[in-house]
Design an enzyme around this catalytic site. Structure first.
Site, PDB file in Angstrom:
ATOM      1  N   HIS A  33       0.837  -1.206   0.000  1.00 36.85           N
ATOM      2  CA  HIS A  33       0.000   0.000   0.000  1.00 36.85           C
ATOM      3  C   HIS A  33       0.871   1.256   0.000  1.00 36.85           C
ATOM      4  CE1 HIS A  33      -3.855   2.071   1.716  1.00 36.85           C
ATOM      5  NE2 HIS A  33      -3.125   2.928   1.012  1.00 36.85           N
ATOM      6  N   LEU A  83       2.567   6.411  -5.092  1.00 39.85           N
ATOM      7  CA  LEU A  83       3.763   6.911  -5.785  1.00 39.85           C
ATOM      8  C   LEU A  83       3.483   8.229  -6.506  1.00 39.85           C
ATOM      9  CD1 LEU A  83       5.266   3.573  -7.193  1.00 39.85           C
ATOM     10  CD2 LEU A  83       5.959   4.835  -5.145  1.00 39.85           C
ATOM     11  N   ARG A  84       2.197   8.616  -6.562  1.00 37.30           N
ATOM     12  CA  ARG A  84       1.764   9.940  -7.050  1.00 37.30           C
ATOM     13  C   ARG A  84       1.956  10.189  -8.535  1.00 37.30           C
ATOM     14  NH1 ARG A  84      -1.457  10.521  -2.861  1.00 37.30           N
ATOM     15  NH2 ARG A  84      -0.492  11.319  -0.972  1.00 37.30           N
ATOM     16  N   HIS A  93     -10.722   1.002   1.111  1.00 36.58           N
ATOM     17  CA  HIS A  93     -10.490   2.095   2.071  1.00 36.58           C
ATOM     18  C   HIS A  93     -11.845   2.284   2.761  1.00 36.58           C
ATOM     19  CE1 HIS A  93      -9.200   6.355   3.172  1.00 36.58           C
ATOM     20  NE2 HIS A  93     -10.509   6.405   3.306  1.00 36.58           N
ATOM     21  N   HIS A 139      -5.392  -0.342   5.789  1.00 33.00           N
ATOM     22  CA  HIS A 139      -5.091   0.389   7.034  1.00 33.00           C
ATOM     23  C   HIS A 139      -6.169   0.301   8.127  1.00 33.00           C
ATOM     24  CE1 HIS A 139      -7.482   3.187   4.715  1.00 33.00           C
ATOM     25  NE2 HIS A 139      -6.472   3.594   3.974  1.00 33.00           N
ATOM     26  N   ASP A 153       0.984   2.694   3.724  1.00 31.49           N
ATOM     27  CA  ASP A 153       0.140   3.798   3.247  1.00 31.49           C
ATOM     28  C   ASP A 153       1.012   5.044   3.016  1.00 31.49           C
ATOM     29  OD1 ASP A 153      -1.991   5.307   2.412  1.00 31.49           O
ATOM     30  OD2 ASP A 153      -2.918   5.526   4.387  1.00 31.49           O
ATOM     31  N   GLY A 209      -2.121  12.189   5.712  1.00 26.09           N
ATOM     32  CA  GLY A 209      -1.175  11.184   5.231  1.00 26.09           C
ATOM     33  C   GLY A 209       0.257  11.516   5.566  1.00 26.09           C
TER      34      GLY A 209
END
Ligand SMILES: [Zn+2]
Length: 457
Positions: free
Chosen positions: A78, A81-82, A197, A250, A323, A342
């Site tokens: 999880h 990497l954007r 999620h 998570h 995460d 985050g």
């Protein structure tokens, strides 16, 4: 951005490098649960594979691993990497450098990119970028719904064919019951895993931290734990109906852990992960309103933390995942109410996990490695990680005694948002091998591998 280590970069930063490396990792404590091994020994690498004897070269290079743990490469299922679309926060290159520096040979990346990873083209783009620039194996997770909009289920079959390893709208939960039922039915047909999620926005809306005495004291809007738990309850009902494989991202509340425990006892294909921060920090950490303590799900109560630790130890929680959620300094400086939630986690995960569960005696090293390697592989349907001869040479070397201070400035990730700055921790990945390529070597530790470095330079 700090380089990983000059030597390591030159040695084979690119996973698709054609340089054939032949070396022996000598005299380490080899922890290889798949082969029932926890003993001092040597691991030989010949090209992409683990070999049963030193390679053909007359003088194979040697990494002196005395005092180090040698285990199959860690897997983080999880991460964000954007790329594409969020390159000011992280790129596939910087994110996988952070992964390699954290001991991760493989990461699975979430689809809340721009464009969203809901098409074959985007999955192919991410895989291509990872091939060009990646320091770790990158496994894309496709969205469950088109545009992560929660309405129309994606073409799962094509996305699986294109290389998606799982489906998730992470960042958002799929709220509509009918849409979720359809997604589970499709996933079950394909034996694909859904990663949810778990958050009903109607219950969490406006909340910026865990609802409780700390939020009350600070006068900040609380986020009701029911928003997480109610979605898990709904999803478990749908799993019972469809038989789909279901993984909860998570997990963070005591009741959520108990729901998973019961689902497992019932024999349902339900798994979950916990983040290191949910094992070590409570909502008290938000008391100074540091935006680096703001995350979704939020830091919870001490009872929730204890339940996560117990769940991880008894197997109710299958694995540890970071995460990893990079945000630019400017974004995180908007104050607790407005900053995006985050934190980055790839380079601190192992040390924090060691602190949370190994140093405290809750898990053995072999158990920790299973939760950071074998269980994620199993959930994602990957081959079982092993250091046996003929296996792909994905290997992590850990110095279990190395004491270091967490310094965001020294990280490889493009972003530095983390609440652990200044923490003194023990244990660190000091080298990472991916497909036989040494992609990371801790600069301070390079004397251990000087034979290798000097020979290959
Ligand atoms: Zn999430």
């Amino acid at each position: 951005m700090q380089p990983v280590s000059g030597a390591a970069l030159e040695l084979g930063g690119q996973c698709d490098s054609t340089t054939v490396m032949v070396f022996t990792i000598k005299g380490g404590r080899v922890v290889d649960p798949a082969n029932g091994c926890d003993a001092v020994g040597d691991v030989h690498v010949d090209g992409e594979r683990v070999a049963d004897r030193p390679g053909g070269a007359t003088e194979a290079a040697v990494i002196d691993a005395a005092g180090l743990i040698v285990c199959p490469g860690l897997i983080d299922m999880h991460v964000h990497l954007r790329e594409p679309g969020g390159e000011h926060k992280e790129t596939i290159e910087t994110g996988t450098q952070a992964a390699a520096a954290g001991g991760f040979a493989t990461v699975a990346c979430m689809p809340n990119t721009s464009p969203v990873m809901d098409s074959v083209e985007t999955i192919q783009l991410v895989r291509q970028r990872a091939k060009e620039a990646g320091y770790a194996t990158v496994l894309p997770i496709a969205a469950i719904t088109v545009g992560r909009g929660g309405r129309d289920v994606v073409d799962m079959a094509s996305l699986c064919d294109a290389g998606a390893v799982a489906f998730s709208d992470d960042g958002d939960g799929v709220e509509d019951d009918d849409v979720m039922l359809e997604a589970f039915r499709l996933a079950a047909q394909l034996d694909a895993v859904i990663i949810q999620h778990c958050e009903y926005k109607a219950l969490s809306a406006g909340g910026v931290m865990h609802a409780g005495e700390v939020a009350d004291r600070l006068g900040l809007p609380g986020l009701d734990p029911r928003s997480e738990e109610a979605m898990i309850e709904r999803d478990i009902r749908l799993v019972r109906e469809t038989g789909a494989r279901y993984h909860i991202a998570h997990v963070s509340t005591a009741k959520a852990v108990e729901l998973v425990r019961r689902a497992k006892a019932e024999g349902l294909p339900v798994t979950t992960e916990v983040c290191p921060h949910h094992l070590l920090l409570t909502h008290e950490a938000c008391a100074n309103r540091d935006p680096n303590t703001k995350m979704h799900p939020p830091l919870r109560s001490a009872a929730d933390v204890e339940a996560c630790l117990t769940g991880l130890a008894d197997g109710s929680i299958d694995c540890i995942a970071t995460d990893h959620a990079p945000h630019a300094a400017e974004e995180k400086s908007r104050g607790f109410l407005k900053a995006p939630p985050g934190i980055v986690g790839l380079e601190t995960s192992l040390a924090l996990a060691i602190e949370a569960v190994v140093a405290s005696g809750r898990l053995s090293w072999a158990d920790l490695i299973q939760r950071m390697c074998h269980r994620p592989a199993e959930i994602l349907g990957l081959p079982s990680p092993s250091l046996g001869a003929g296996q792909r040479a994905d290997i992590t070397l850990i110095d279990p005694e190395l004491q270091w201070e967490i310094d965001p400035a020294g990280m490889h990730s493009r972003s530095r948002n983390m609440p652990f700055a200044g923490w003194r921790v023990t244990g660190k990945a000091v080298a990472t091998v991916v497909g036989g390529q040494l992609v990371y070597l801790d600069a301070a530790q390079s004397s251990r591998a000087c034979g290798l470095i000097s020979r290959l330079n």
